[in-house]
Design an enzyme around this catalytic site. Structure first.
Site, PDB file in Angstrom:
ATOM      1  N   HIS A   1       0.777  -1.016  -0.062  1.00  0.00           N
ATOM      2  CA  HIS A   1      -0.033  -0.004   0.086  1.00  0.00           C
ATOM      3  C   HIS A   1       0.812   1.074   0.059  1.00  0.00           C
ATOM      4  O   HIS A   1       0.506   2.686  -0.315  1.00  0.00           O
ATOM      5  CB  HIS A   1      -1.110   0.320   1.203  1.00  0.00           C
ATOM      6  CG  HIS A   1      -2.039  -0.705   0.978  1.00  0.00           C
ATOM      7  ND1 HIS A   1      -1.859  -2.123   1.754  1.00  0.00           N
ATOM      8  CD2 HIS A   1      -3.030  -0.794   0.421  1.00  0.00           C
ATOM      9  CE1 HIS A   1      -2.600  -2.997   1.656  1.00  0.00           C
ATOM     10  NE2 HIS A   1      -4.008  -2.537   1.411  1.00  0.00           N
TER      11      HIS A   1
ATOM     12  N   ASP B   1      -4.442  -5.589  -7.883  1.00  0.00           N
ATOM     13  CA  ASP B   1      -5.231  -5.041  -6.861  1.00  0.00           C
ATOM     14  C   ASP B   1      -5.199  -3.516  -7.093  1.00  0.00           C
ATOM     15  O   ASP B   1      -4.829  -3.219  -7.643  1.00  0.00           O
ATOM     16  CB  ASP B   1      -3.515  -5.197  -5.996  1.00  0.00           C
ATOM     17  CG  ASP B   1      -3.896  -5.401  -4.326  1.00  0.00           C
ATOM     18  OD1 ASP B   1      -5.211  -4.879  -4.180  1.00  0.00           O
ATOM     19  OD2 ASP B   1      -3.145  -5.638  -3.455  1.00  0.00           O
TER      20      ASP B   1
END
Length: 991
Positions: free
Chosen positions: A237, A311
């Site tokens: 992230h 993702d």
């Protein structure tokens, strides 16, 4: 002829895929004929091909994009509703990722969007451990590592099956689970307990069981994060994570669970934003953008022909290193079918269309992905029925049977790794001793550990609770440490769990240092890891260590059951803890007895709205009180007010009168109006905080103030005690206009500390703001918290006083009447404290600054009448309440109790309150009087200072009002409300 054979071959291949999926993956309890399967498969194939032919290039590209939203209510015409409708109608995207939501609101919105969409939408969500993780009312299972700790793959199957039933009931078709990453790196900041374990054998056993269960309920599954996110110490992230493994290691470890998931029929695989440093792929490139990974490895070598999701493309590993257009086109070239949560979705779609038009991408490549997407929608039957019935949610979502299975999984997951001196389960002889719970987290979390504490509080009558996190000051921790020294047992719930964008589950060095100092104390300690199990190497001094693998309520309850001896402890840890324990370790405990809740006191009375007669009042008498209040408004005693009268727990009169104010505030006062309490702050907040401090032994009423505030020096100041401050007999001046000097808050406090005394302590009573301001600072120093935070955490929230606070936020402004047209501030004061010194001190002070409603103050008053209890909650001991509300007689003739006042000849409470009554007033026009003998209280809230403090009519009106209320009592049980303390005649209503 070749074209016919090619098309016929495609058709046969499709029929084989769809037919196999229907026949094998989603087999139902009843038998269906092969002919029916073939017929359905033919129809599905025809729908896929005809739909694909009818789509334009832009529409086909749109199918490859999934946007995200929260499934809450969005009214027609709101910006978020318009955004979603535009994505469906204009950009014709293929589906949506749902962050979280409310089930009924989501079903309504999903059906509305399906109705707008030309092609059925596919909805998906992250249901790694059940729908309850994202939707209230759904079942929230323990995370994957906890399920693995049970050793029971049937629980993984049940988690998949129940998740499938609940997801499909809400119209969600695919889950981004199971996580098949092998968590072989203890320092992994983002996978951790989301993994089933540290070996590929563990992961594939439990992951494939989950897939079978989900398929049994017709839910599509996604294995993630390909090619494996377990052996990294970085959060993708935040940055481009790397895996330093050669091909042999990848095939033996990371890829094995993916091969097993493919063999089990997983419908999709999600790529990871990670780079393989020893794999033949371009450097600085995540797997999501790598043809070598998604096509070469996943499609060709592993033979996967299902959906490939990226993702989320907004994660920093991609978003910070590549432009939107480049990353999107690279992902499609790499082999991705669905671009997930593109930060600039319309621009990304247009970039892909442009790439096809210029020959950078072929339309055949687009068709291949869209065909897979449409095939998945056909397998779900969306071409036949895309809508869901919200009426079926109660029979599918959060059923008792499903919750019981999740609870059983949580209990079986409890893993005890250390238990010196058999501290767990807690011995019966500790039940009446002091148990101190210190919750540790990285950041402050609302309601942290509430489910755990709810299990402990009925068992341990002397339970103490404190919290540690990065924001705790050193002074606050020293106070925690001091309280912990008297504990017979320490319980340390450690909330260190996986969160995206946090780069780790570890505590800060400051929190670890605080925990180390607590563990140096002689009392035994039980540490409970509500999240990452990898904390133990930092806790060598702890006597017992229990792993729960997550912070959720179901795991908190299971942990409490485990340490209280109410359930056996049978879990075995699915990972190794370097230098401490091996995979498979776990102390097995079969408790011989369980700690049970002590006999609870009957709930103390709550305040309830009732009839006048039920509270012992004459209806006609209260009608006269009502007339008095209406007349007071007409005669400008105040612009408006709220009056609440209660007795024996029954609210007999609760009514709002008049207007909020004049001019633009000329509107009726609402019953839930929130008033500036002014000096009621002294008793509701500061005095009550002092009561709690005395109760815990942190504050001595007869100790010198200098012992707590060393800079309080000067002639005779060494004689001033805390009791003097509370009885307004300290010798400090009543009031100083510090606000006129524009001093910062710290300098104002220094000035008060240096103020000379005006008389010898204990010889006179002179009402003083300054003494109570210092008392507030004393409480802040002892608690380590700002006064407003201490009062919120220790008084208002426990009592459920949700409308009581300092410094109101904007959401409450419409309910707050204005106060004075203040010459100093040059405006009408509204929504901020009226008291000028309190304003100069930042709105939070011991003497003023609190805002509240009559209903909240009724809860508070009833608590005091109940001797410190309200319903099932005890805030104060009865002896503390009695000591503070009793007249002190410290100065002859003084009516002062501790903080409170008591009735006197010129009392604002009139002439008929008993001598055990106590009360207080506020300059803005507020008052509260409580009479324990009659079990009665009266709350009057007004803004009599609007528009000017020169309006003093309230001072004559208020005693007459209280007299009228007391005269309205029915004369029963020997209580004669008509008998005045001073035998005064009835006063005429002259104000």
């Amino acid at each position: 002829m070749r074209r016919f054979l090619r098309n016929h071959g495609i058709r046969l291949a499709f029929l084989f895929i769809v037919g196999s999926s229907l026949a094998l993956q989603w087999s139902c309890s009843h038998t269906e004929s092969v002919t029916k399967h073939s017929s359905e498969s033919m129809k599905a194939y025809d729908w896929v091909e005809s739909t694909l032919r009818q789509l334009s290039l832009k529409q086909k590209v749109g199918q490859m994009f999934f946007a995200a939203f929260s499934g809450d209510h969005f009214a027609l015409g709101t910006p978020e509703r318009q955004r979603l409708e535009s994505l469906v109608k204009e950009w014709q995207i293929g589906g949506f990722h749902i962050w979280r939501g409310e089930p009924y609101a989501f079903v309504h919105l999903a059906n509305a969007l399906q109705k707008l969409s030309r092609v059925p939408l596919l909805f998906e969500a992250d249901f790694e451990h059940g729908t309850g993780w994202r939707f209230p009312g759904g079942v929230d299972f323990p995370p994957a590592m906890a399920i693995s700790a049970t050793g029971d793959t049937t629980l993984a199957y049940e988690m998949g099956r129940i998740t499938g039933i609940e997801a499909r009931a809400m119209g969600i078709h695919l889950t981004f689970s199971p996580v098949v990453d092998v968590n072989s790196n203890p320092a992994n900041p983002i996978i951790n307990t989301r993994s089933f374990g540290e070996t590929p054998e563990q992961v594939e056993r439990f992951a494939t069981a989950f897939i079978r269960g989900a398929h049994a309920a017709h839910l599509l599954t996604t294995a993630k994060h390909f090619p494996g996110h377990g052996d990294t110490g970085m959060d993708s992230h935040l940055s481009l994570a790397t895996i330093d493994a050669d091909s042999a290691r990848l095939y033996d470890v990371e890829l094995r669970p993916f091969r097993a998931a493919i063999a089990a029929g997983t419908d999709a695989i999600m790529s990871a934003h990670i780079s393989l440093t020893r794999w033949p792929m371009p450097p600085y490139t995540p797997a999501t953008l790598s043809p070598e990974i998604l096509t070469g490895l996943l499609r060709k070598q592993l033979g996967f022909d299902g959906l490939i999701f990226t993702d989320a493309m907004g994660m920093y590993a991609v978003h910070k290193n590549f432009t939107e257009g480049y990353a999107t086109i690279a992902a499609i070239k790499a082999g991705a079918d669905i671009i997930l949560v593109s930060p600039k979705l319309p621009e990304a779609i247009e970039a892909v269309v442009a790439a096809v038009n210029r020959g950078d991408l072929s339309e055949a490549r687009i068709d291949a992905s869209v065909r897979r997407i449409l095939r998945a929608k056909a397998r779900l039957g969306l071409h036949r029925q895309r809508f869901v019935d919200a009426d079926r949610l109660p029979e599918r979502l959060g059923t008792s049977g499903a919750v019981e299975i999740a609870s059983r999984a949580a209990q079986k997951a409890m893993t005890l790794l250390r238990n010196r001196d058999d501290v767990v389960p807690i011995a019966v002889d500790l039940q009446q001793k002091t148990v101190h719970v210190v919750m540790a987290s990285r950041q402050p979390i609302v309601d942290l550990g509430r489910a755990f504490l709810d299990k402990l509080r009925p068992v341990f009558p002397h339970l103490q609770v404190d919290y540690l996190n990065d924001t705790v000051s050193s002074a606050c921790f020293e106070a925690v440490l001091e309280r912990a020294k008297s504990a017979d047992l320490l319980i340390l719930p450690l909330f260190a769990f996986v969160q995206a964008y946090r780069d780790g589950t570890e505590f800060s060095p400051e929190v670890w240092d605080m925990l180390d100092r607590l563990l140096d104390l002689p009392s035994p300690a039980i540490a409970i890891a509500f999240g990452s199990p990898y904390l133990l190497p930092r806790l060598e001094k702890v006597e017992a260590y229990l792993c729960t693998y997550g912070p959720t309520n179901i795991l908190q309850e299971a942990a409490a059951n485990a340490i209280l001896g109410r359930a056996p402890i049978t879990g075995r840890i699915p990972v190794s803890l370097p230098g401490s324990f091996r995979r498979g370790d776990g102390i097995q405990v079969q408790p011989q007895s369980a700690l049970k809740p002590l006999a609870a006191d009957a709930p103390a009375p709550r305040v309830r709205i009732g009839l006048p007669e039920e509270a012992g009042f004459k209806r006609q008498g209260l009608a006269g009180v009502d007339s008095m209040m209406q007349r007071a408004v007409r005669d400008s005693v105040f612009p408006g007010a709220v009056l609440l009268v209660a007795r024996n727990g029954v609210i007999a009169h609760f009514k709002a009168y008049g207007k909020m104010g004049y001019g633009k505030w000329d509107r009726p006062v609402p019953l839930n109006a929130i008033y500036d309490l002014a000096s009621l702050t002294k008793v509701i907040a500061t005095t009550t905080a002092a009561m709690l401090m005395v109760q815990s032994g942190q504050l001595d009423l007869d100790a010198a103030v200098q012992g707590y505030l060393p800079r309080f020096v000067g002639e005779n100041k060494g004689k001033v005690t805390v009791r003097h401050l509370l009885t307004h007999s300290s010798g400090l001046p009543p009031f100083k206009r510090y606000f006129l000097e524009n001093l910062p808050p710290g300098e104002i406090i220094e000035r008060i500390l240096k103020e000379p005394l005006e008389y010898e302590p204990g010889t006179e009573t002179r009402y003083s703001d300054l003494g109570i301001i210092l008392l507030g600072k004393m409480i802040e120093k002892l608690s380590g918290k700002p006064l407003d935070q201490f009062c919120r955490d220790r008084i208002f929230e426990p009592l459920g006083m949700t409308e009581t606070f300092f410094n109101p936020t904007a959401e409450f402004l419409d309910r707050i009447p204005p106060t004075e047209n203040d010459p100093w501030r040059g405006r009408i004061v509204h929504g901020v404290v009226h008291d000028e010194n309190a304003f100069a001190l930042g709105g939070v002070s011991g003497h003023a600054g609190l805002f509240s409603s009559a209903h909240d103050l009724a809860i508070f008053a009833q608590m005091l009448l109940n001797g410190g209890r309200y319903d099932e909650m005890r805030l104060l001991k009865k002896e503390i309440v009695d000591a503070f509300t009793r007249r002190q007689e410290l100065v002859p003739g003084s009516t002062r109790a501790l903080g409170w006042d008591t009735p006197g000849p010129n009392s604002s409470g009139g002439h008929y309150l008993s001598r055990r009554a106590f009360g207080h007033t506020g300059f803005t026009g507020t008052s509260i009087w409580i009479d324990p003998e009659r079990k009665l209280f009266v709350i009057l809230l007004s803004n009599r200072v609007h528009p000017t403090r020169k309006n003093r009519k309230l001072y004559r009106f208020r005693p007459q009002l209280h007299d009228a209320i007391l005269r309205a009592l029915q004369h029963k049980g020997g209580t004669d409300a008509g008998q005045s303390r001073s035998q005064s005649p009835e006063f005429p209503l002259d104000f």
